[in-house]
Design an enzyme around this catalytic site. Structure first.
Site, PDB file in Angstrom:
ATOM      1  N   GLY A  20       0.828  -1.204   0.000  1.00 33.47           N
ATOM      2  CA  GLY A  20       0.000   0.000   0.000  1.00 33.47           C
ATOM      3  C   GLY A  20       0.853   1.241   0.000  1.00 33.47           C
ATOM      4  O   GLY A  20       2.077   1.174   0.118  1.00 33.47           O
ATOM      5  N   PRO A  21       0.213   2.402  -0.132  1.00 38.53           N
ATOM      6  CA  PRO A  21       0.953   3.667  -0.209  1.00 38.53           C
ATOM      7  C   PRO A  21       1.736   3.974   1.064  1.00 38.53           C
ATOM      8  O   PRO A  21       1.481   3.349   2.100  1.00 38.53           O
ATOM      9  CB  PRO A  21      -0.136   4.711  -0.420  1.00 38.53           C
ATOM     10  N   PRO A  22       2.687   4.897   0.995  1.00 43.04           N
ATOM     11  CA  PRO A  22       3.499   5.195   2.177  1.00 43.04           C
ATOM     12  C   PRO A  22       2.683   5.855   3.280  1.00 43.04           C
ATOM     13  O   PRO A  22       1.691   6.523   3.001  1.00 43.04           O
ATOM     14  CB  PRO A  22       4.560   6.166   1.664  1.00 43.04           C
ATOM     15  N   GLY A  23       3.136   5.645   4.518  1.00 39.94           N
ATOM     16  CA  GLY A  23       2.544   6.369   5.650  1.00 39.94           C
ATOM     17  C   GLY A  23       1.249   5.786   6.166  1.00 39.94           C
ATOM     18  O   GLY A  23       0.582   6.377   7.002  1.00 39.94           O
ATOM     19  N   LYS A  70       2.342   0.464   7.501  1.00 40.92           N
ATOM     20  CA  LYS A  70       2.844  -0.887   7.220  1.00 40.92           C
ATOM     21  C   LYS A  70       3.973  -1.261   8.175  1.00 40.92           C
ATOM     22  O   LYS A  70       3.978  -2.318   8.783  1.00 40.92           O
ATOM     23  CB  LYS A  70       3.340  -0.981   5.762  1.00 40.92           C
ATOM     24  N   SER A 116      -6.163   3.007 -16.770  1.00 39.68           N
ATOM     25  CA  SER A 116      -7.511   3.323 -16.313  1.00 39.68           C
ATOM     26  C   SER A 116      -8.056   4.666 -16.809  1.00 39.68           C
ATOM     27  O   SER A 116      -9.202   4.988 -16.564  1.00 39.68           O
ATOM     28  CB  SER A 116      -7.578   3.253 -14.791  1.00 39.68           C
ATOM     29  N   LYS A 153      -9.792   6.280  -5.396  1.00 40.98           N
ATOM     30  CA  LYS A 153     -10.514   7.080  -6.392  1.00 40.98           C
ATOM     31  C   LYS A 153     -11.847   7.557  -5.834  1.00 40.98           C
ATOM     32  O   LYS A 153     -12.274   8.684  -6.093  1.00 40.98           O
ATOM     33  CB  LYS A 153     -10.708   6.248  -7.662  1.00 40.98           C
TER      34      LYS A 153
HETATM   35  P1  ADP Z   1       4.532   2.905   6.064  1.00 38.40           P
HETATM   36  O1  ADP Z   1       5.431   1.841   6.571  1.00 38.40           O
HETATM   37  O2  ADP Z   1       3.235   2.365   5.511  1.00 38.40           O
HETATM   38  O3  ADP Z   1       5.149   3.865   5.117  1.00 38.40           O
HETATM   39  P2  ADP Z   1       4.603   3.879   8.782  1.00 38.40           P
HETATM   40  O4  ADP Z   1       4.451   2.566   9.444  1.00 38.40           O
HETATM   41  O5  ADP Z   1       5.938   4.495   8.750  1.00 38.40           O
HETATM   42  O6  ADP Z   1       4.047   3.794   7.298  1.00 38.40           O
HETATM   43  O7  ADP Z   1       3.530   4.865   9.431  1.00 38.40           O
HETATM   44  C1  ADP Z   1       3.690   6.253   9.523  1.00 38.40           C
HETATM   45  C2  ADP Z   1       3.130   6.760  10.822  1.00 38.40           C
HETATM   46  O8  ADP Z   1       1.722   6.655  10.842  1.00 38.40           O
HETATM   47  C3  ADP Z   1       3.621   5.977  12.022  1.00 38.40           C
HETATM   48  O9  ADP Z   1       3.943   6.862  13.039  1.00 38.40           O
HETATM   49  C4  ADP Z   1       2.430   5.123  12.407  1.00 38.40           C
HETATM   50  O10 ADP Z   1       2.417   4.829  13.764  1.00 38.40           O
HETATM   51  C5  ADP Z   1       1.254   5.988  12.013  1.00 38.40           C
HETATM   52  N1  ADP Z   1       0.061   5.201  11.626  1.00 38.40           N
HETATM   53  C6  ADP Z   1      -0.278   4.807  10.384  1.00 38.40           C
HETATM   54  N2  ADP Z   1      -1.424   4.095  10.395  1.00 38.40           N
HETATM   55  C7  ADP Z   1      -1.827   4.043  11.669  1.00 38.40           C
HETATM   56  C8  ADP Z   1      -2.973   3.457  12.337  1.00 38.40           C
HETATM   57  N3  ADP Z   1      -3.887   2.770  11.657  1.00 38.40           N
HETATM   58  N4  ADP Z   1      -3.051   3.603  13.664  1.00 38.40           N
HETATM   59  C9  ADP Z   1      -2.116   4.299  14.339  1.00 38.40           C
HETATM   60  N5  ADP Z   1      -1.037   4.887  13.801  1.00 38.40           N
HETATM   61  C10 ADP Z   1      -0.882   4.760  12.471  1.00 38.40           C
END
Ligand code: ADP
Length: 754
Positions: free
Chosen positions: A337-340, A343, A657, A700
């Site tokens: 999935g997308p960043p942030g 994951k 798409s 979307k």
């Molecule tokens: P990714 O690995 O998908 O890029 P991260 O794990 O680094 O994302 O998440 C970024 C920030 O967002 C972290 O501080 C994380 O704890 C917070 N976060 C993201 N989703 C959730 C969620 N569902 N509940 C609580 N915190 C979340």
């Protein structure tokens, strides 16, 4: 004189002033130091030992980067200096150094001692028998005691500690005393060695001559009782205590024997010791005790992360099954999935909930499989690969092992990291995983691997088959509000020591921040902004001795709004909205089309990928072959050139798409009919006008709702996919499912005003 120079720690070589040394290096940190020295310090560096404040200024007289990745470097020693302080600069250590005052020497003493050391050295050379004349010539021309002791000290086959002692001794007289004793000792060894030669020769046949030197050393060490020094004893003790399979223990004992007989000046000694220490640091038989308390695991995951139900459910299922069946098998989960969107952080939370250690590596940008499986130890500077290094870091053989960015590995002549990773992950093979450096099998089957990727389609196919893929999608604004309320604020309150009354944000404020200051799939920027709020709140409290009402002052804290969420400007004739999906979330793009007299050329702009360009060709071909249905003049395609532009030039556009939107934009142009900007669509189009299924639907739909779209055409094939998102679009979007482009045509081009 005082100056700054990049600091290079001498680990496996020594450089004396007035002397030169040639080295081959493959260490990225050393290469960085060389680069910085070349760029900013006229090729000078400062060489010293770890935790030492004396060292040698050196000039790099040659640097040659070789095709095999190694770099040849020649260092020329200039002068001893003293370190005043060490700072970090450009990610390397930088030594602030000054000259050393050398004590005055009585001239008679100086001459006598220079003469004496020369004599002693010549006697040594004489006994050594097999040496050339260049060193004799060199020292004959030198009369300075300081330089003489350095040159002879460099030449003598002394061990590391002795050489280090000579480099560290700044007073030439004291250095003379040390060196004199060292030469005398070496001389006595030589004499003794010579007397042993006859005895050994009797015991050895002609073919075993290459062992002579080692045999000699053995006999000498035995005779002098120095065989078991404290270093080897320490290693022996560690090996005795190591919990590991017998084969590993035997291998370690063999290596220790090799280490004991290895000449202390040979580069091999460092390689053997490094190997022994690596094997000693691997947690062969150490495991974390696992937590099988399912309720506690669930509670822990719910506390740390809001939502992400698929992932949590999978972990609970897995632990329950494991508890029930006592199976050792671990799933290989891949979060896409997308960043942030959490994951990495949910993976860490899983390890905490299962009470297993956690380790994370990233394989993004890797193009060499040796990074995964290690370099063979015969190479200088060889190291274990990222997997075994990760296991060493974890300190247990059953950690949660996060492998980030598996969709960003590349394949080239150095090998295919994906197939190396397959070996690591495959349950059938990984109980006998062999790192090239370690050379011994390590059981990876107890490790729980969690992989992460941004794009499903970029995960190497051979890997994809073995993974349990869990797709996570962008959060809606309301989901983000819930995450902030239920998780993020609690975490930040603890971190910044703030109470609920102090860090108190209403739902309205949170939503306002999301909509006007962030545009992202996940919550990284949002988290950064909330941290800023915490810092500002604390500063205000300290300065004014009272609490600030954050909800009232949000604009003062965050500055002017960055985004206007309803941004969706009016369409002209020939324009159409595209709902596009990329890792930063959905993006509303507009297609603009135009034509002028010409000969049927099509010019496209807007950072389009190959698949996107093909969609344009398909859309054009579809229209050309269906002129009758659309009541178009056939010549319009022959006699004009077409221009097709996608807005948001900064973003690369890819995927099929946009097919239906491109067709609609061209039809709008040709039929001279404007399409309202509150209409959007997504779908791949074929030459027959069939509309095919697309991905990224959640993003979307979120985008359409947030940008004020009222009507969306979606492929009929996607009808079931959006049911789970009904709470996002209900009462907000009129969704029309279409199977063939004629359905869209009938809907849009029959009723629109001219
Ligand atoms: P990714 O690995 O998908 O890029 P991260 O794990 O680094 O994302 O998440 C970024 C920030 O967002 C972290 O501080 C994380 O704890 C917070 N976060 C993201 N989703 C959730 C969620 N569902 N509940 C609580 N915190 C979340």
């Amino acid at each position: 004189m005082k100056t700054n120079l990049p600091l290079l720690i001498m680990n496996d070589f020594m450089l004396f002033p007035c002397c030169e040394i040639k080295k081959e290096v493959n260490d990225s940190k050393i290469k960085k130091i060389l680069d910085i020295s070349e760029k900013y310090y006229n090729n000078y560096v400062f060489l010293s030992f770890i935790n030492n404040n004396i060292g040698v200024v050196a000039k790099i007289t040659l640097r040659l980067d070789m095709p095999n990745g190694y770099t040849k470097v020649n260092f020329k020693g200039i002068i001893r200096c003293h370190i005043v302080s060490i700072n970090q600069d450009k990610d390397i250590d930088n030594a602030y150094i000054e000259n050393i005052q050398i004590p005055q020497i009585n001239p008679t003493e100086h001459i006598a001692k220079s003469k004496k050391i020369k004599e002693l050295f010549l006697e040594y050379l004489d006994n050594k028998k097999s040496l050339g004349n260049s060193i004799i010539e060199k020292i004959n021309n030198i009369n300075d005691l300081g330089n003489l002791t350095d040159i002879i000290g460099d030449f003598m086959p002394l061990n590391k500690e002795k050489k280090e002692g000579l480099i560290n001794e700044v007073d030439p007289i004291k250095r003379y005393e040390l060196l004199k004793d060292d030469i005398a000792f070496e001389l006595s060894l030589l004499n003794y060695e010579n007397s042993l030669d006859t005895e050994i020769e009797k015991n050895l046949e002609e073919g075993q001559k290459k062992y002579i030197l080692k045999e000699k050393l053995k006999l000498i060490e035995e005779e002098l009782g120095i065989k078991e020094n404290s270093d080897t004893l320490k290693l022996q003790e560690k090996i005795d205590k190591l919990e590991c399979p017998t084969r590993i223990k035997n291998k370690l004992y063999d290596e220790l024997e090799r280490y004991k007989v290895c000449n202390s000046n040979s580069p091999e000694i460092g390689i053997i010791k490094n190997y022994i220490e690596t094997l000693l640091s691997i947690p062969w038989n150490i495991s974390s005790r696992e937590n099988y308390d399912i309720d506690a695991i669930k509670k822990s995951l719910d506390e740390s992360h809001y939502g992400l139900e698929d992932v949590k459910e999978r972990i609970i299922e897995f632990m329950a099954t494991k508890k029930h069946t006592k199976s050792k098998h671990n799933p290989i989960i891949c979060l896409v999935g997308p960043p942030g969107i959490g994951k990495t952080s949910i993976s860490k939370a899983i390890s905490a909930a299962l009470k297993r250690k956690c380790v994370k590596i990233s394989v993004g940008g890797i193009n060499d499989e040796a990074e995964i499986t290690g370099h063979r130890r015969a190479y200088v500077g060889a190291l274990p690969g990222k997997i075994i290094s990760g296991i060493i870091k974890a300190g247990v053989n059953n950690p949660v092992f996060i492998i980030d960015e598996i969709d960003k590995m590349t394949k080239d002549i150095k090998g295919d990291p994906a197939s190396a990773l397959l070996e690591v992950l495959d349950y059938e093979q990984n109980s006998g995983f062999t790192d090239h450096f370690v050379e011994e099998e390590f059981d990876l089957s107890k490790v729980m691997f969690i992989l992460t990727a941004n794009y499903l389609e970029n995960i190497p196919t051979e890997l994809k088959d073995r993974l349990e893929i869990i797709e996570l999608s962008s959060y809606t604004s309301m989901e983000k509000v819930m995450i902030v309320k239920n998780s993020l604020l609690k975490r930040l309150r603890m971190e910044y020591h703030l109470t609920k009354q102090e860090l108190n944000l209403s739902d309205k404020t949170i939503l306002y921040i999301i909509e006007h200051y962030t545009r992202e799939s996940g919550i990284r920027d949002l988290e950064r902004l909330l941290r800023k709020i915490c810092r500002k709140f604390i500063c205000y409290k300290i300065a004014n001795n009272e609490n600030m009402d954050i909800n009232k002052h949000i604009k003062d804290i965050l500055g002017s709004e960055k985004y206007n969420y309803q941004e969706n400007y009016d369409n002209e004739i020939g324009m159409m909205n595209v709902l596009s999906y990329h890792p930063l979330g959905g993006e509303l793009i507009k297609i603009e089309t135009g034509l002028c007299e010409g000969s049927g050329n099509i010019k496209t702009t807007g950072l389009l990928g190959d698949v996107m360009k093909e969609s344009i060709n398909v859309a054009m071909a579809y229209l050309k072959t269906h002129v009758k249905e659309f009541k178009l003049d056939n010549n319009i395609f022959k006699n004009n050139d077409f221009f097709i532009h996608f807005t948001n030039n900064g973003i690369k556009k890819e995927g099929p798409s946009a097919g239906v939107s491109i067709t609609t934009a061209i039809l709008s142009l040709l039929k001279n009919k404007k399409i309202s900007n509150d209409i959007a669509m997504t779908g791949e189009i074929t030459l027959t006008g069939k509309i095919l299924k697309v991905g990224g639907l959640k993003e979307k739909i979120i985008l359409a709702v947030e940008r004020g779209i009222k009507k969306v055409f979606l492929p009929l094939e996607n009808e079931n996919d959006i049911l789970e998102y009904h709470n996002i679009y209900e009462n907000k979007l009129n969704i029309v499912f279409v199977d063939n482009y004629l359905d869209i045509y009938k809907d849009l081009f029959k009723n629109l005003k001219k």
